[in-house]
Design a protein around this motif. Structure first.
Motif, PDB file in Angstrom:
ATOM      1  N   ALA A 166     -60.204 -24.358  -0.894  1.00  0.00           N
ATOM      2  CA  ALA A 166     -59.776 -24.338   0.501  1.00  0.00           C
ATOM      3  C   ALA A 166     -60.281 -25.585   1.209  1.00  0.00           C
ATOM      4  CB  ALA A 166     -60.295 -23.079   1.194  1.00  0.00           C
ATOM      5  N   SER A 167     -61.534 -25.915   0.941  1.00  0.00           N
ATOM      6  CA  SER A 167     -62.135 -27.095   1.550  1.00  0.00           C
ATOM      7  C   SER A 167     -61.330 -28.345   1.190  1.00  0.00           C
ATOM      8  CB  SER A 167     -63.575 -27.200   1.052  1.00  0.00           C
ATOM      9  OG  SER A 167     -64.268 -28.197   1.732  1.00  0.00           O
ATOM     10  N   SER A 200     -58.154 -19.546  11.765  1.00  0.00           N
ATOM     11  CA  SER A 200     -59.136 -20.629  11.931  1.00  0.00           C
ATOM     12  C   SER A 200     -59.748 -20.987  10.585  1.00  0.00           C
ATOM     13  CB  SER A 200     -60.236 -20.198  12.904  1.00  0.00           C
ATOM     14  OG  SER A 200     -61.038 -19.190  12.306  1.00  0.00           O
ATOM     15  N   LYS A 201     -60.190 -22.216  10.485  1.00  0.00           N
ATOM     16  CA  LYS A 201     -60.868 -22.686   9.281  1.00  0.00           C
ATOM     17  C   LYS A 201     -62.098 -21.823   8.994  1.00  0.00           C
ATOM     18  CE  LYS A 201     -62.825 -26.980   7.412  1.00  0.00           C
ATOM     19  NZ  LYS A 201     -62.950 -28.439   7.637  1.00  0.00           N
ATOM     20  N   GLN A 250     -52.198 -22.543   4.250  1.00  0.00           N
ATOM     21  CA  GLN A 250     -52.203 -23.341   3.015  1.00  0.00           C
ATOM     22  C   GLN A 250     -53.604 -23.373   2.398  1.00  0.00           C
ATOM     23  OE1 GLN A 250     -49.676 -24.241   1.372  1.00  0.00           O
ATOM     24  NE2 GLN A 250     -48.083 -23.960   2.932  1.00  0.00           N
ATOM     25  N   ALA A 251     -54.604 -23.483   3.246  1.00  0.00           N
ATOM     26  CA  ALA A 251     -55.979 -23.515   2.735  1.00  0.00           C
ATOM     27  C   ALA A 251     -56.355 -22.173   2.111  1.00  0.00           C
ATOM     28  CB  ALA A 251     -56.944 -23.872   3.864  1.00  0.00           C
ATOM     29  N   GLU A 298     -48.571 -25.615  13.566  1.00  0.00           N
ATOM     30  CA  GLU A 298     -49.204 -26.418  12.516  1.00  0.00           C
ATOM     31  C   GLU A 298     -50.564 -25.841  12.118  1.00  0.00           C
ATOM     32  OE1 GLU A 298     -49.197 -30.366  14.226  1.00  0.00           O
ATOM     33  OE2 GLU A 298     -46.997 -30.262  14.364  1.00  0.00           O
ATOM     34  N   ARG A 299     -51.307 -25.390  13.099  1.00  0.00           N
ATOM     35  CA  ARG A 299     -52.602 -24.766  12.784  1.00  0.00           C
ATOM     36  C   ARG A 299     -52.407 -23.547  11.889  1.00  0.00           C
ATOM     37  NH1 ARG A 299     -55.159 -20.564  15.564  1.00  0.00           N
ATOM     38  NH2 ARG A 299     -54.067 -20.905  17.543  1.00  0.00           N
ATOM     39  N   HIS A 300     -51.421 -22.724  12.230  1.00  0.00           N
ATOM     40  CA  HIS A 300     -51.173 -21.533  11.403  1.00  0.00           C
ATOM     41  C   HIS A 300     -50.809 -21.937   9.972  1.00  0.00           C
ATOM     42  CE1 HIS A 300     -51.218 -19.209  15.179  1.00  0.00           C
ATOM     43  NE2 HIS A 300     -51.314 -18.132  14.416  1.00  0.00           N
TER      44      HIS A 300
END
Lengths: 394, 394
Positions: B387-388, B356-357, B284-285, B277-279
């Motif tokens: 992205a934010s 990572s964000k 997506q961002a 999910e993190r990936h």
């Protein structure tokens, strides 16, 4: 989710087996430096510097000198697979496990292999090699400089001459010699050679230094068939390691190469000649100590490796029990015998960082205790005293 | 003697290329743990634990699951060389560089290779694979799950069915998927698969996780000829990696395996589903940000890898100049295109630790500056804002 396994916290060993050998904290620290990309300008510089230092250690000017991305056996396969095409004749000189391995690798590459054999622990004379190359006219003769399985040191100068007189290439395994005793690629006329990082270079296992001379490169350039291993194909790998194209082939093991870079720096700081002398000195002291304890070498005088001491296990002594005690009580690893020597010899490595007075003295003291417990009659302190005497008179 | 070269002090990069990816300090620290012998009881435990954790990450119960002592390409060669004998038929599905590499490796192993081709960046349908396997009846069909060269994600479930219906073995390259998106070896019926440590596992390059299912093991057990690579011969390597004999084959890269052990621990601590999910979230961002900057993906919607984002370089922008600035001014590495995509795409990796964000936001900000300098019209802050917004609505 918590994983059921604890983090890596290895016991601290003294590695006096057939490899890996002890690693300097400097090398371990280099392995932990931040990873960069395999095409990062910084890594390209590390590659160039590593190649230059490897040339100094191999004592060669060969441009095609680099590290193969695998352990010593991958280096063996890289050399054989690049030099041999199906149907080529190769002589493999077998006086231990690794000569046998070379024959196996060569056959898998399609070579017509002639096995020149000697009992484990003996070495080859130039005369018998000359007879064989005259008869076979091989494209390649492969021979082991320092047989890790037997502790025998193979002289190479005269053999190089007779192989070249017969028009062959000389391929040398210097896994257990490079960095611990003289390996003279150019002076001896060695056409291709491979080693491993985890022996006298004192870097963790994972890379195989290799070097190819002008005649070997010519053979590679003129191949009719593709090298059978894509991964080890020097016709592609060399483009990544050369200054010009840097064409991507595979992703080099970045941190392993950091470790090798630092290990080579340490070697050149010490200097090759002082390093070789240190290996000799500690070998002689160990030998004096073992002799005083009644323990004999498995290899004849004059052909004993300073880096790997293969000695006969005293009668009635349980091989595994003694090695187990050395490991558990002293943290000392030594090796057992391989192949026909299993259960008959111990292999005591004094390679790189592990070749030290401290290790020799501790090992002799530890072995005395193990043998005494096993019921072997040993004069108390004889081993350490004799070693101490050897150091003083060295 | 002083060596002329300084110690290893790499710049600290943010590795957002096609691999290596960013490495956790925990993994780097594990790499620097003291080396022990390859037959040390402690290392045997590390091997067992690593195998068990690899099985969890591969989602398989295959006993023959382990790390090959080389990089991802050695894993590819290990799989192909062990399954293929000279004259065997193999289909290689080629829609990128690594499918092509598999065909090359297979031919060198003596396979009669049928190339099933798709333009770079597209994926295969089960129907076209079905047609091919019916026609060819291959022993093995090799396909790439996540094409590192193009950023395309290949669905495998239906393809597995049609390959098995035709009696073939399914060999899968999951170099850029393992640990970053679902790889279901058992549920999908994959017979053999390989990966690399330096992508979504976030361990330095140097090892190749592989797994062989029951039918693949049967094929290996019933080979008529020796595996052509000695180094990668699973009939021998597996004895070292099994609980029973632990027969010495080659000296495993001890410290690399420490690193992999720690990398796997980190993955299982996070949990596979949260990790996937993190990936996805970061992908997506990034995608939203790039879209707001007018940058398009090279792969069609629905087939884009979350771990490797291949995007079209805007018209008139100098590929190398932008990548050079990203590296020099921000320490960010992204990849260029490979093969026919060279100069046309950038490959932005969001793998493992690098997904990572923080990296997504910094990269978008950095890219905006590079593009603005290059004269590309970009609405100020559009990328990072989008992205934010994507993160907030996720």
């Amino acid at each position: 989710m918590q994983t059921p396994f604890p983090p890596v916290t290895p016991p601290r060993r003294i590695l006096m087996g057939p490899g890996p050998s002890d690693i300097s904290p400097r090398v371990l620290a280099a392995m932990a430096a931040p990873t960069v990309g395999h095409l990062d300008p910084y890594f390209l510089r590390i590659m160039n510097e590593t190649q230059e230092m490897l040339r100094q250690v191999f004592r060669t000017r060969n441009p095609l000198t680099m590290s193969v991305s695998g352990t010593g056996s991958a280096g063996m396969e890289a050399c054989v697979a690049n030099l041999i095409e199906p149907g080529d004749r190769m002589i493999a000189c077998i006086n231990g496990v690794f000569g046998g391995r070379m024959a196996d690798v060569a056959e898998r590459c399609g070579a017509e292999v002639t096995r020149l054999e000697r009992p484990f622990g003996e070495v080859f004379t130039a005369e018998e090699v000359e007879e064989a190359v005259r008869k076979v006219s091989p494209k390649v003769l492969g021979i082991v400089h320092a047989e890790t399985s037997t502790g025998a040191l193979q002289p190479l100068e005269d053999i190089s001459r007779v192989v070249h007189d017969a028009g062959g290439l000389l391929l040398v395994d210097c896994v257990t010699s490079l960095g611990g005793l003289p390996v003279e690629i150019d002076a001896w006329g060695v056409d291709a050679a491979y080693s491993g990082t985890q022996k006298c270079l004192s870097c963790p296992p994972g890379l195989a230094p290799v070097t190819f001379g002008p005649k070997a490169v010519e053979v590679i350039d003129n191949r009719k068939s593709k090298v059978q291993s894509w991964y080890l194909d020097m016709t592609m790998v060399r483009n990544y390691w050369s200054d010009q194209s840097r064409a991507y082939h595979h992703t080099a093991p970045i941190n392993m190469n950091y470790g090798l870079h630092e290990a080579l720096r340490i070697i050149l700081e010490e200097g090759l000649e002082p390093r070789f002398e240190r290996h000799q000195r500690n070998h002689q002291a160990l030998k004096s100590g073992l002799a005083a304890m009644g323990i004999e070498y498995a290899v004849a005088e004059g052909h004993q490796l300073p880096t790997l001491n293969a000695v006969r296990i005293p009668d009635g002594v349980d091989d595994k029990a003694v090695r187990g005690r050395l490991l558990e009580e002293f943290g000392i690893e030594i090796g057992g015998g391989l192949g026909p020597m299993a259960g008959k010899v111990w292999r005591i490595g004094l390679m790189g960082e592990a070749s030290s007075k401290r290790n020799v003295m501790l090992f002799l003291a530890a072995l005395e205790e193990c043998l005494a417990t096993a019921g072997v009659s040993v004069t108390a302190g004889a081993g350490v005293s004799a070693a101490s005497e050897a150091y003083r008179s060295a």
